[in-house]
Motif scaffolding. Structure first.
Motif, PDB file in Angstrom:
ATOM      1  N   ARG A 353       0.857  -1.195   0.000  1.00 34.75           N
ATOM      2  CA  ARG A 353       0.000   0.000   0.000  1.00 34.75           C
ATOM      3  C   ARG A 353       0.883   1.231   0.000  1.00 34.75           C
ATOM      4  NH1 ARG A 353      -4.981   1.847   1.163  1.00 34.75           N
ATOM      5  NH2 ARG A 353      -5.059   3.936   2.050  1.00 34.75           N
ATOM      6  N   MET A 354       0.512   2.213  -0.831  1.00 34.67           N
ATOM      7  CA  MET A 354       1.268   3.460  -0.890  1.00 34.67           C
ATOM      8  C   MET A 354       0.344   4.624  -0.581  1.00 34.67           C
ATOM      9  SD  MET A 354       3.671   2.938  -4.216  1.00 34.67           S
ATOM     10  CE  MET A 354       2.262   2.651  -5.246  1.00 34.67           C
ATOM     11  N   ASP A 355       0.668   5.375   0.457  1.00 34.05           N
ATOM     12  CA  ASP A 355      -0.079   6.591   0.799  1.00 34.05           C
ATOM     13  C   ASP A 355       0.764   7.785   0.382  1.00 34.05           C
ATOM     14  OD1 ASP A 355      -2.130   5.157   1.852  1.00 34.05           O
ATOM     15  OD2 ASP A 355      -1.381   5.237   3.911  1.00 34.05           O
ATOM     16  N   VAL A 356       0.302   8.473  -0.654  1.00 36.91           N
ATOM     17  CA  VAL A 356       1.123   9.530  -1.241  1.00 36.91           C
ATOM     18  C   VAL A 356       0.943  10.837  -0.470  1.00 36.91           C
ATOM     19  CG1 VAL A 356       1.575  10.853  -3.337  1.00 36.91           C
ATOM     20  CG2 VAL A 356       1.017   8.430  -3.494  1.00 36.91           C
ATOM     21  N   ASP A 357       2.052  11.450  -0.085  1.00 37.65           N
ATOM     22  CA  ASP A 357       2.037  12.790   0.541  1.00 37.65           C
ATOM     23  C   ASP A 357       2.288  13.860  -0.517  1.00 37.65           C
ATOM     24  OD1 ASP A 357       1.669  11.800   3.094  1.00 37.65           O
ATOM     25  OD2 ASP A 357       3.810  11.429   3.348  1.00 37.65           O
ATOM     26  N   GLN A 358       3.294  13.625  -1.322  1.00 36.25           N
ATOM     27  CA  GLN A 358       3.624  14.566  -2.396  1.00 36.25           C
ATOM     28  C   GLN A 358       3.514  13.804  -3.709  1.00 36.25           C
ATOM     29  OE1 GLN A 358       4.461  17.945  -2.300  1.00 36.25           O
ATOM     30  NE2 GLN A 358       4.308  17.731  -4.512  1.00 36.25           N
ATOM     31  N   HIS A 359       2.537  14.172  -4.495  1.00 38.18           N
ATOM     32  CA  HIS A 359       2.263  13.425  -5.720  1.00 38.18           C
ATOM     33  C   HIS A 359       3.263  13.756  -6.805  1.00 38.18           C
ATOM     34  CE1 HIS A 359      -1.676  11.914  -4.375  1.00 38.18           C
ATOM     35  NE2 HIS A 359      -1.647  13.016  -3.639  1.00 38.18           N
ATOM     36  N   ALA A 360       3.786  12.736  -7.428  1.00 35.33           N
ATOM     37  CA  ALA A 360       4.723  12.930  -8.544  1.00 35.33           C
ATOM     38  C   ALA A 360       3.950  12.864  -9.850  1.00 35.33           C
ATOM     39  CB  ALA A 360       5.774  11.844  -8.520  1.00 35.33           C
ATOM     40  N   LEU A 361       4.534  13.462 -10.877  1.00 37.55           N
ATOM     41  CA  LEU A 361       3.918  13.383 -12.200  1.00 37.55           C
ATOM     42  C   LEU A 361       3.890  11.935 -12.657  1.00 37.55           C
ATOM     43  CD1 LEU A 361       5.296  16.351 -14.339  1.00 37.55           C
ATOM     44  CD2 LEU A 361       2.900  15.819 -13.843  1.00 37.55           C
ATOM     45  N   MET A 362       2.792  11.537 -13.211  1.00 38.07           N
ATOM     46  CA  MET A 362       2.673  10.162 -13.689  1.00 38.07           C
ATOM     47  C   MET A 362       3.456  10.002 -14.984  1.00 38.07           C
ATOM     48  SD  MET A 362      -0.879   8.165 -14.342  1.00 38.07           S
ATOM     49  CE  MET A 362      -1.600   7.891 -12.762  1.00 38.07           C
ATOM     50  N   GLN A 363       4.034   8.823 -15.161  1.00 39.67           N
ATOM     51  CA  GLN A 363       4.754   8.565 -16.415  1.00 39.67           C
ATOM     52  C   GLN A 363       3.779   8.615 -17.586  1.00 39.67           C
ATOM     53  OE1 GLN A 363       7.010   4.925 -16.291  1.00 39.67           O
ATOM     54  NE2 GLN A 363       7.542   5.262 -14.148  1.00 39.67           N
ATOM     55  N   PRO A 364       4.240   9.148 -18.746  1.00 42.41           N
ATOM     56  CA  PRO A 364       3.326   9.289 -19.894  1.00 42.41           C
ATOM     57  C   PRO A 364       2.630   7.981 -20.273  1.00 42.41           C
ATOM     58  CG  PRO A 364       5.424  10.374 -20.320  1.00 42.41           C
ATOM     59  CD  PRO A 364       5.569   9.668 -19.019  1.00 42.41           C
ATOM     60  N   ASN A 365       3.365   6.862 -20.228  1.00 40.96           N
ATOM     61  CA  ASN A 365       2.757   5.574 -20.583  1.00 40.96           C
ATOM     62  C   ASN A 365       1.584   5.254 -19.666  1.00 40.96           C
ATOM     63  OD1 ASN A 365       4.695   5.345 -22.472  1.00 40.96           O
ATOM     64  ND2 ASN A 365       5.845   3.716 -21.436  1.00 40.96           N
ATOM     65  N   TYR A 366       1.785   5.541 -18.381  1.00 42.61           N
ATOM     66  CA  TYR A 366       0.738   5.240 -17.411  1.00 42.61           C
ATOM     67  C   TYR A 366      -0.471   6.159 -17.626  1.00 42.61           C
ATOM     68  CZ  TYR A 366       3.970   2.297 -14.732  1.00 42.61           C
ATOM     69  OH  TYR A 366       4.830   1.313 -14.334  1.00 42.61           O
ATOM     70  N   ILE A 367      -0.200   7.405 -18.049  1.00 41.16           N
ATOM     71  CA  ILE A 367      -1.303   8.331 -18.313  1.00 41.16           C
ATOM     72  C   ILE A 367      -2.203   7.761 -19.403  1.00 41.16           C
ATOM     73  CG2 ILE A 367      -1.890  10.624 -19.231  1.00 41.16           C
ATOM     74  CD1 ILE A 367       0.694  11.647 -17.865  1.00 41.16           C
ATOM     75  N   VAL A 368      -1.560   7.278 -20.477  1.00 44.78           N
ATOM     76  CA  VAL A 368      -2.324   6.720 -21.592  1.00 44.78           C
ATOM     77  C   VAL A 368      -3.074   5.472 -21.139  1.00 44.78           C
ATOM     78  CG1 VAL A 368      -2.120   5.682 -23.879  1.00 44.78           C
ATOM     79  CG2 VAL A 368      -0.733   7.675 -23.286  1.00 44.78           C
ATOM     80  N   LEU A 369      -2.363   4.623 -20.383  1.00 44.63           N
ATOM     81  CA  LEU A 369      -2.993   3.373 -19.932  1.00 44.63           C
ATOM     82  C   LEU A 369      -4.154   3.633 -18.974  1.00 44.63           C
ATOM     83  CD1 LEU A 369       0.168   1.127 -19.402  1.00 44.63           C
ATOM     84  CD2 LEU A 369      -1.584   0.882 -21.173  1.00 44.63           C
ATOM     85  N   SER A 370      -4.104   4.779 -18.289  1.00 48.52           N
ATOM     86  CA  SER A 370      -5.198   5.078 -17.371  1.00 48.52           C
ATOM     87  C   SER A 370      -6.443   5.568 -18.104  1.00 48.52           C
ATOM     88  CB  SER A 370      -4.744   6.128 -16.349  1.00 48.52           C
ATOM     89  OG  SER A 370      -4.632   7.390 -16.992  1.00 48.52           O
ATOM     90  N   GLY A 371      -6.303   5.784 -19.403  1.00 51.06           N
ATOM     91  CA  GLY A 371      -7.455   6.205 -20.200  1.00 51.06           C
ATOM     92  C   GLY A 371      -7.537   7.696 -20.404  1.00 51.06           C
ATOM     93  N   ALA A 372      -6.586   8.451 -19.857  1.00 57.19           N
ATOM     94  CA  ALA A 372      -6.607   9.911 -20.020  1.00 57.19           C
ATOM     95  C   ALA A 372      -5.944  10.301 -21.348  1.00 57.19           C
ATOM     96  CB  ALA A 372      -5.861  10.552 -18.853  1.00 57.19           C
ATOM     97  N   ALA A 373      -6.153  11.534 -21.742  1.00 55.09           N
ATOM     98  CA  ALA A 373      -5.516  12.024 -22.963  1.00 55.09           C
ATOM     99  C   ALA A 373      -4.008  12.097 -22.738  1.00 55.09           C
ATOM    100  CB  ALA A 373      -6.057  13.405 -23.304  1.00 55.09           C
ATOM    101  N   ALA A 374      -3.276  11.815 -23.817  1.00 54.39           N
ATOM    102  CA  ALA A 374      -1.816  11.739 -23.706  1.00 54.39           C
ATOM    103  C   ALA A 374      -1.206  13.057 -23.270  1.00 54.39           C
ATOM    104  CB  ALA A 374      -1.232  11.294 -25.035  1.00 54.39           C
ATOM    105  N   THR A 375      -1.901  14.151 -23.559  1.00 51.29           N
ATOM    106  CA  THR A 375      -1.334  15.469 -23.250  1.00 51.29           C
ATOM    107  C   THR A 375      -1.626  15.914 -21.814  1.00 51.29           C
ATOM    108  OG1 THR A 375      -3.337  16.374 -24.187  1.00 51.29           O
ATOM    109  CG2 THR A 375      -1.405  16.308 -25.634  1.00 51.29           C
ATOM    110  N   GLU A 376      -2.440  15.148 -21.137  1.00 52.44           N
ATOM    111  CA  GLU A 376      -2.808  15.554 -19.773  1.00 52.44           C
ATOM    112  C   GLU A 376      -1.650  15.364 -18.805  1.00 52.44           C
ATOM    113  OE1 GLU A 376      -6.508  14.734 -17.706  1.00 52.44           O
ATOM    114  OE2 GLU A 376      -7.240  13.885 -19.590  1.00 52.44           O
ATOM    115  N   GLN A 377      -1.638  16.193 -17.781  1.00 51.12           N
ATOM    116  CA  GLN A 377      -0.652  16.003 -16.714  1.00 51.12           C
ATOM    117  C   GLN A 377      -1.360  15.381 -15.524  1.00 51.12           C
ATOM    118  OE1 GLN A 377       1.636  19.411 -15.616  1.00 51.12           O
ATOM    119  NE2 GLN A 377       3.208  18.888 -17.099  1.00 51.12           N
ATOM    120  N   LEU A 378      -1.012  14.163 -15.214  1.00 46.55           N
ATOM    121  CA  LEU A 378      -1.639  13.487 -14.079  1.00 46.55           C
ATOM    122  C   LEU A 378      -0.586  13.201 -13.010  1.00 46.55           C
ATOM    123  CD1 LEU A 378      -4.002  10.857 -15.745  1.00 46.55           C
ATOM    124  CD2 LEU A 378      -4.572  13.136 -14.904  1.00 46.55           C
ATOM    125  N   TYR A 379      -1.068  13.082 -11.809  1.00 47.27           N
ATOM    126  CA  TYR A 379      -0.160  12.793 -10.700  1.00 47.27           C
ATOM    127  C   TYR A 379      -0.468  11.417 -10.129  1.00 47.27           C
ATOM    128  CZ  TYR A 379       1.209  17.643 -10.998  1.00 47.27           C
ATOM    129  OH  TYR A 379       1.693  18.836 -11.460  1.00 47.27           O
TER     130      TYR A 379
END
Lengths: 474, 172
Positions: A353-379
């Protein structure tokens, strides 16, 4: 009465004689033992000293060098155009994955050291970036990235001969103090004492060729830098209770050298094992908690309007540290092994289990795999994952028939849910193969594996691998 | 008075000789019988010698060791380096007879329970998992036991010498 007295006197004389005889015998025996002792201590003393010096005994011993390496011949099988082609070679390839050297020293009866170095051809040939495109119908969107591969090829300035420099990994390097079986202290870099695979870890020891995803994805830190207190108790013959307490820098981008937070990684291992002549059984667990932290450092120079340094400032040359990523992690693992008549069943489970305190930018591959647009910035979100595998193997009772060759067919099944928020990374894995041991030093393996993504449509179906491996210990 | 020593027969038929109090009354009587046999056979034996075959294997420790007997399972743990320290805190130093010798094979079969290949595999695996070294081999283990505190090894009865090492187990 007289007759009785005479008889008693005769007996007394007899007893006295016997006592004398016994005393004589004792004296003779002592003389004999003394002579033997003298012979043993004096004769061949030099030979003895030489033997003792070159063995695992009491004084400092020479460093022993040993190790293992393996060579694989493999091919990935996947559909044309599959995304796996971006990461896996398409053609039959030879690969040297492991060349590990051990240096073990024995400085005193209770003080020893162990260093394990892994030599790599890497990073030569590693892909740095992929050329990537997006397609909207017939329209191609070029992301502007290039396909780049690491090239470590250099030329010797003296001979002009070209070669590729590789790298080394310090798998472990530690000093161990063993005052008692129940109390041993280890300091340095050590393999995390969890489960079975991570401890076995050598290609001549583990039965299949490829590790399970829980190892590949490092759901538990594979190695740590710090201290380990461990030991073994013997509540009954052939029954062992082992424990280990680990204190380390925990997980981190440069944890081998620096802990980027004050929270140390803490771990506790408990293991019960029975090793009888017919049946062997072991049950263990390891719990870990720690904090991952990454930072960014900025130097700040206090300047005057003319860009000269402002010496009147409180700290003219200052620094600022920003935490770029931070999460607390909690890991629980369990493992068991049962061996009976050559049949062995082993399994491991990991929950993380990971409880995030400071969110890092998600890797671009993971952004796409999560179903979001490739240009989005996700944490990266707080998350959890788990995995479990079972390995069934059977050493065929043909060893005598085959002149000592041990043949062990095996099958492994693993279910891995790496990230709860990224189900497209969840895989089922099946290995089936043969482990053939013609000698204690050589293992040949033939293996076929299926990796089945739970969202197979996204990743283009199943990826299979044919693998042949020769592993050698020395 | 000759007192019989305590013996303990294990599940696999091995008998451990127990001599918890070597200075108790009767010790000298025991020794005298041994000495008589010593003169006849040229060897020093325990009080049970008369009933034992010359091929008996004696498990021996350094004379200074407080260990007076050992169970076969514990001996196995020591020779496989699962147990590394004696109860008095001394480091246990298992010493093997040379590979290929009959006594080594007999000991391996009766105590370790491995064949030669399996033992080799065991040490290869231990080396890779834990960096453990295998026990040393000596052509004359009795001497090594005499020299090293904490040492444990095995010899044929005919090679055994009293005052050099202490018997803690008899393998038949």
């Amino acid at each position: 009465m007289d007759a009785l007295e005479q008889h008693l006197q005769a007996k007394d004389a007899e007893i006295t004689e016997l006592k004398q005889a016994m005393a004589d015998l004792q004296e003779q025996q002592h003389r004999h033992e003394e002579e033997q002792l003298e012979q043993l201590t004096e004769l061949d003393d030099l030979e003895m000293e030489l033997e003792l010096e070159s063995s695992d005994t009491q004084g400092p011993q020479p460093v022993a060098i040993h190790g293992f390496f393996d060579l694989s011949f493999y091919k990935f099988l996947f559909d044309e155009g599959s995304p796996y082609a971006l990461y896996a070679p398409r053609d039959w390839s030879f690969a040297m994955s492991n060349l590990n050297l051990y240096f073990s020293g024995q400085m005193s009866p209770s003080l020893s050291s162990l260093i394990e170095i892994k030599f790599n051809f890497l990073p030569h040939g590693v892909q740095e970036s992929l050329a990537s495109q997006g397609r909207i119908g017939e329209t191609v969107l070029d992301a502007g990235t290039e396909y780049l591969r690491q090239n470590t090829s250099v030329s010797d300035p003296h001979t002009t001969v070209r070669f590729n420099y590789g790298s080394i990994t310090i798998e472990r390097a530690h000093l161990t103090y063993k005052p008692f079986d129940w109390l041993k202290v280890l300091a340095g870099r050590f393999l995390t004492p969890y489960g079975i695979w991570n401890v076995d870890h050598g290609s001549t020891v583990i039965i299949p060729i490829r590790p399970p995803y829980m190892q590949v994805r490092e759901m538990v830190p594979l190695a740590q830098t710090g201290l380990q207190i461990f030991g073994r108790f013997f509540p009954m013959h052939e029954l062992f209770v082992e424990y280990a307490v680990t204190v380390s820098n925990g997980r981190g981008p440069i944890e081998e050298l620096v802990d980027l937070d004050e929270n140390k990684g803490l771990g506790l291992k408990l293991r019960l094992s029975y090793e009888g002549d017919v049946v062997e059984f072991a049950l263990g667990g390891y719990g870990y908690m720690g904090t991952y932290t990454d930072i960014k450092k900025t130097s700040i120079l206090e300047l005057n309007p003319d860009l000269t340094i402002n010496t009147d400032a409180e700290i003219p040359l200052a620094s600022k540290i920003d935490i770029t990523e931070s999460y607390d992690e909690y890991i629980v693992t369990g493992d068991f092994r049962l061996s009976l008549f050559g049949v062995s069943l082993q399994g491991e489970a990991v929950w993380q289990r990971m409880d995030v305190d400071q969110h890092a930018l998600m890797q671009p591959n993971y952004i796409v795999l999560s179903g979001a647009a490739a240009t989005e910035q996700l944490y990266s979100p707080s998350d959890w994952g788990w995995g479990v595998y079972g390995l069934l193997s059977w050493q065929l009772p043909l060893t005598k028939l085959l002149y000592g060759v041990r043949i062990t067919p095996y099958v492994l099944y693993e279910h891995n849910e790496y990230r709860n928020t990224l189900p497209s990374l969840n895989f089922d894995l099946v290995y089936a193969g043969l482990n053939i041991k013609p000698s204690p030093f050589v293992v040949l393996k033939v293996d076929y594996s299926w990796a089945i993504p739970q969202e197979s449509k996204l990743l283009g179906g199943t990826i299979n691998v044919i693998d042949v491996q020769m592993a050698v210990s020395f | 008075m000759i007192r019989k020593r305590n013996t303990n027969t294990s599940a696999n038929g091995l008998r451990a000789v127990n001599d918890r109090n070597p200075r108790r009354p009767g010790r000298w009587a025991t020794l005298s019988v041994s000495a008589l046999l010593l003169l006849v056979h040229g060897t020093a034996n325990t009080d049970e010698t008369a009933a034992e075959k010359p091929s008996d294997i004696l498990v021996v420790v350094n004379k200074s060791s407080p260990i007076s007997r050992i169970e076969p399972e514990e001996l196995k743990s020591i020779f496989l380096k699962k147990k590394e320290i004696w109860s008095d805190g001394t480091r246990a130093v298992p010493i093997n007879a040379p590979e290929g010798s009959k006594i080594r094979e007999a000991f391996r079969r009766s105590i370790i329970g491995f064949d030669r290949d399996r033992e080799e595999t065991y040490w290869q695996d231990q080396m890779i998992k834990h960096g453990l070294r295998r026990p040393p081999e000596f052509s004359r283990p009795l001497k090594a036991v005499f020299k090293l505190r904490g040492a444990v090894s095995y010899v044929y009865r005919s090679e055994y010498r009293q005052n050099v090492a202490k018997v803690i187990l008899v393998l038949r």
